[in-house]
Design an enzyme around this catalytic site. Structure first.
Site, PDB file in Angstrom:
ATOM      1  N   TYR A 111      11.170   0.437   7.889  1.00 52.12           N
ATOM      2  CA  TYR A 111      10.368  -0.496   8.693  1.00 52.12           C
ATOM      3  C   TYR A 111      10.313  -0.047  10.159  1.00 52.12           C
ATOM      4  O   TYR A 111       9.266  -0.179  10.805  1.00 52.12           O
ATOM      5  CB  TYR A 111      10.948  -1.914   8.600  1.00 52.12           C
ATOM      6  CG  TYR A 111      10.948  -2.467   7.191  1.00 52.12           C
ATOM      7  CD1 TYR A 111       9.863  -2.267   6.351  1.00 52.12           C
ATOM      8  CD2 TYR A 111      12.028  -3.197   6.698  1.00 52.12           C
ATOM      9  CE1 TYR A 111       9.859  -2.757   5.050  1.00 52.12           C
ATOM     10  CE2 TYR A 111      12.035  -3.698   5.406  1.00 52.12           C
ATOM     11  CZ  TYR A 111      10.950  -3.468   4.588  1.00 52.12           C
ATOM     12  OH  TYR A 111      10.944  -3.950   3.308  1.00 52.12           O
ATOM     13  N   ASN A 153      20.803  -3.389   4.254  1.00 50.05           N
ATOM     14  CA  ASN A 153      19.775  -2.538   3.639  1.00 50.05           C
ATOM     15  C   ASN A 153      19.252  -1.535   4.670  1.00 50.05           C
ATOM     16  O   ASN A 153      18.118  -1.619   5.144  1.00 50.05           O
ATOM     17  CB  ASN A 153      18.653  -3.409   3.075  1.00 50.05           C
ATOM     18  CG  ASN A 153      17.780  -2.649   2.094  1.00 50.05           C
ATOM     19  OD1 ASN A 153      17.840  -1.421   2.018  1.00 50.05           O
ATOM     20  ND2 ASN A 153      16.963  -3.374   1.346  1.00 50.05           N
ATOM     21  N   ILE A 200       8.764  -5.410  -1.258  1.00 47.76           N
ATOM     22  CA  ILE A 200       8.371  -4.003  -1.360  1.00 47.76           C
ATOM     23  C   ILE A 200       9.459  -3.319  -2.174  1.00 47.76           C
ATOM     24  O   ILE A 200      10.650  -3.470  -1.874  1.00 47.76           O
ATOM     25  CB  ILE A 200       8.091  -3.360   0.017  1.00 47.76           C
ATOM     26  CG1 ILE A 200       7.757  -1.881  -0.138  1.00 47.76           C
ATOM     27  CG2 ILE A 200       9.178  -3.568   1.012  1.00 47.76           C
ATOM     28  CD1 ILE A 200       6.960  -1.339   1.040  1.00 47.76           C
ATOM     29  N   ALA A 201       9.046  -2.662  -3.226  1.00 47.41           N
ATOM     30  CA  ALA A 201      10.020  -2.071  -4.137  1.00 47.41           C
ATOM     31  C   ALA A 201       9.440  -0.809  -4.758  1.00 47.41           C
ATOM     32  O   ALA A 201       8.236  -0.742  -5.038  1.00 47.41           O
ATOM     33  CB  ALA A 201      10.385  -3.063  -5.243  1.00 47.41           C
ATOM     34  N   VAL A 202      10.310   0.168  -4.938  1.00 43.31           N
ATOM     35  CA  VAL A 202       9.905   1.437  -5.540  1.00 43.31           C
ATOM     36  C   VAL A 202      10.891   1.752  -6.669  1.00 43.31           C
ATOM     37  O   VAL A 202      12.113   1.555  -6.516  1.00 43.31           O
ATOM     38  CB  VAL A 202       9.885   2.567  -4.482  1.00 43.31           C
ATOM     39  CG1 VAL A 202       9.667   3.928  -5.129  1.00 43.31           C
ATOM     40  CG2 VAL A 202       8.800   2.295  -3.437  1.00 43.31           C
ATOM     41  N   GLU A 258      11.751 -10.236   6.346  1.00 45.81           N
ATOM     42  CA  GLU A 258      13.211 -10.350   6.369  1.00 45.81           C
ATOM     43  C   GLU A 258      13.803  -9.245   5.526  1.00 45.81           C
ATOM     44  O   GLU A 258      13.220  -8.882   4.505  1.00 45.81           O
ATOM     45  CB  GLU A 258      13.666 -11.685   5.773  1.00 45.81           C
ATOM     46  CG  GLU A 258      13.486 -12.863   6.685  1.00 45.81           C
ATOM     47  CD  GLU A 258      12.624 -13.919   6.048  1.00 45.81           C
ATOM     48  OE1 GLU A 258      12.282 -13.787   4.857  1.00 45.81           O
ATOM     49  OE2 GLU A 258      12.265 -14.889   6.744  1.00 45.81           O
TER      50      GLU A 258
HETATM   51  C1  LIG Z   1      13.458   0.504   0.463  1.00 47.54           C
HETATM   52  C2  LIG Z   1      12.556   1.221  -0.542  1.00 47.54           C
HETATM   53  C3  LIG Z   1      11.309   0.355  -0.801  1.00 47.54           C
HETATM   54  C4  LIG Z   1      12.116   2.582   0.058  1.00 47.54           C
HETATM   55  O1  LIG Z   1      11.195   3.193  -0.835  1.00 47.54           O
HETATM   56  P1  LIG Z   1      10.915   4.781  -0.782  1.00 47.54           P
HETATM   57  O2  LIG Z   1       9.629   5.035  -1.520  1.00 47.54           O
HETATM   58  O3  LIG Z   1      12.107   5.512  -1.236  1.00 47.54           O
HETATM   59  O4  LIG Z   1      10.699   5.019   0.786  1.00 47.54           O
HETATM   60  P2  LIG Z   1      10.021   6.305   1.475  1.00 47.54           P
HETATM   61  O5  LIG Z   1      10.208   7.518   0.606  1.00 47.54           O
HETATM   62  O6  LIG Z   1       8.636   5.964   1.880  1.00 47.54           O
HETATM   63  O7  LIG Z   1      10.963   6.432   2.754  1.00 47.54           O
HETATM   64  C5  LIG Z   1      10.441   6.595   4.062  1.00 47.54           C
HETATM   65  C6  LIG Z   1      11.578   6.658   5.062  1.00 47.54           C
HETATM   66  O8  LIG Z   1      12.326   5.443   5.066  1.00 47.54           O
HETATM   67  C7  LIG Z   1      13.729   5.731   5.257  1.00 47.54           C
HETATM   68  N1  LIG Z   1      14.472   5.458   4.032  1.00 47.54           N
HETATM   69  C8  LIG Z   1      13.979   5.024   2.850  1.00 47.54           C
HETATM   70  N2  LIG Z   1      15.004   4.826   1.963  1.00 47.54           N
HETATM   71  C9  LIG Z   1      16.131   5.140   2.606  1.00 47.54           C
HETATM   72  C10 LIG Z   1      17.496   5.150   2.225  1.00 47.54           C
HETATM   73  N3  LIG Z   1      17.899   4.777   0.987  1.00 47.54           N
HETATM   74  N4  LIG Z   1      18.411   5.528   3.145  1.00 47.54           N
HETATM   75  C11 LIG Z   1      18.043   5.903   4.370  1.00 47.54           C
HETATM   76  N5  LIG Z   1      16.752   5.925   4.806  1.00 47.54           N
HETATM   77  C12 LIG Z   1      15.815   5.551   3.927  1.00 47.54           C
HETATM   78  C13 LIG Z   1      13.787   7.210   5.572  1.00 47.54           C
HETATM   79  O9  LIG Z   1      13.567   7.341   6.978  1.00 47.54           O
HETATM   80  C14 LIG Z   1      12.593   7.722   4.774  1.00 47.54           C
HETATM   81  O10 LIG Z   1      12.131   8.969   5.223  1.00 47.54           O
HETATM   82  P3  LIG Z   1      12.778  10.337   4.652  1.00 47.54           P
HETATM   83  O11 LIG Z   1      12.825  10.225   3.158  1.00 47.54           O
HETATM   84  O12 LIG Z   1      11.827  11.377   5.159  1.00 47.54           O
HETATM   85  O13 LIG Z   1      14.155  10.415   5.264  1.00 47.54           O
HETATM   86  C15 LIG Z   1      13.299   1.511  -1.890  1.00 47.54           C
HETATM   87  O14 LIG Z   1      14.550   2.123  -1.593  1.00 47.54           O
HETATM   88  C16 LIG Z   1      13.560   0.261  -2.713  1.00 47.54           C
HETATM   89  O15 LIG Z   1      12.743  -0.143  -3.538  1.00 47.54           O
HETATM   90  N6  LIG Z   1      14.741  -0.366  -2.519  1.00 47.54           N
HETATM   91  C17 LIG Z   1      15.111  -1.575  -3.282  1.00 47.54           C
HETATM   92  C18 LIG Z   1      14.263  -2.750  -2.882  1.00 47.54           C
HETATM   93  C19 LIG Z   1      14.380  -3.054  -1.405  1.00 47.54           C
HETATM   94  O16 LIG Z   1      15.458  -3.003  -0.832  1.00 47.54           O
HETATM   95  N7  LIG Z   1      13.234  -3.397  -0.797  1.00 47.54           N
HETATM   96  C20 LIG Z   1      13.184  -3.808   0.590  1.00 47.54           C
HETATM   97  C21 LIG Z   1      13.533  -5.256   0.674  1.00 47.54           C
HETATM   98  S1  LIG Z   1      13.281  -5.911   2.291  1.00 47.54           S
END
Ligand SMILES: CC(C)(COP(=O)(O)OP(=O)(O)OC[C@H]1O[C@@H](n2cnc3c(N)ncnc32)[C@H](O)[C@@H]1OP(=O)(O)O)[C@@H](O)C(=O)NCCC(=O)NCCS
Length: 150
Positions: free
Chosen positions: A118, A111, A72-74, A106
């Site tokens: 999650y 992270n 999952i990646a954004v 996992e």
């Molecule tokens: C992890 C990831 C997918 C989150 O994507 P995102 O679109 O920013 O997530 P969301 O906006 O839906 O976040 C929902 C909630 O998750 C938590 N969250 C997400 N990113 C966070 C961060 N960097 N730090 C703390 N909490 C975080 C928060 O509770 C957030 O809610 P809030 O913004 O209201 O505080 C993104 O940071 C990413 O692509 N990271 C790199 C790849 C990765 O690590 N993937 C997971 C591998 S297992």
């Protein structure tokens, strides 16, 4: 964030997915690996798309009634706007509809953002795989959500 659509990851956006892999992970999946995953009938890949641009994607594979979330990646430019939540929410909906008993994944121990995401969706820590990741070497936390379907 409004203005994007969640749906099956379009094959023509795979180059963008491969580019995001490189930005988001130290051991990225190649475009070829993603292409094979997308063609696998036991896998579900979703994308968040706005005007032909891939903002994020998520992939899951199923084995019998178990779901395993792979990636999952954004795009960093679109983070903290609910894109991953929208992807994960849709994935859980489809997993429930498919009658899966649980979803598991996992995540790197460090992270914390992903772990918080999650946990919001009901995943709980159920174990640890020591030294699972490379670049850098790190433990994986194993997280599972029960769907109660079966
Ligand atoms: C992890 C990831 C997918 C989150 O994507 P995102 O679109 O920013 O997530 P969301 O906006 O839906 O976040 C929902 C909630 O998750 C938590 N969250 C997400 N990113 C966070 C961060 N960097 N730090 C703390 N909490 C975080 C928060 O509770 C957030 O809610 P809030 O913004 O209201 O505080 C993104 O940071 C990413 O692509 N990271 C790199 C790849 C990765 O690590 N993937 C997971 C591998 S297992």
């Amino acid at each position: 964030m409004d203005g994007y659509v969640i749906g099956p990851l379009p094959v023509e956006l795979l180059p963008q997915a491969a580019a995001l892999e490189k930005v988001c992970f130290s051991m990225p999946w190649s475009e070829e690996l993603l292409r094979r995953a997308l063609a696998d009938p036991h896998q579900l890949w979703l994308g968040a798309v706005a005007g032909g641009r891939l903002l994020g994607y998520a992939g899951m594979q199923t084995v019998l009634d178990e779901g395993y979330v792979d990636n999952i990646a954004v795009d960093p430019a679109y983070r903290r706007r609910g894109v991953a939540s929208a992807l994960l929410g849709r994935m859980l909906e489809q997993a429930r509809a498919a009658g899966l008993a649980f979803l598991t994944l996992e995540v790197r121990e460090s992270n914390l953002g992903a772990i918080a995401l999650y946990e919001r969706f009901g995943f709980r820590r159920v174990g640890r795989r020591r030294g699972y990741y490379e670049k850098p070497r790190e433990d994986a936390i194993l997280m599972t959500v029960t769907l109660g379907g079966a």
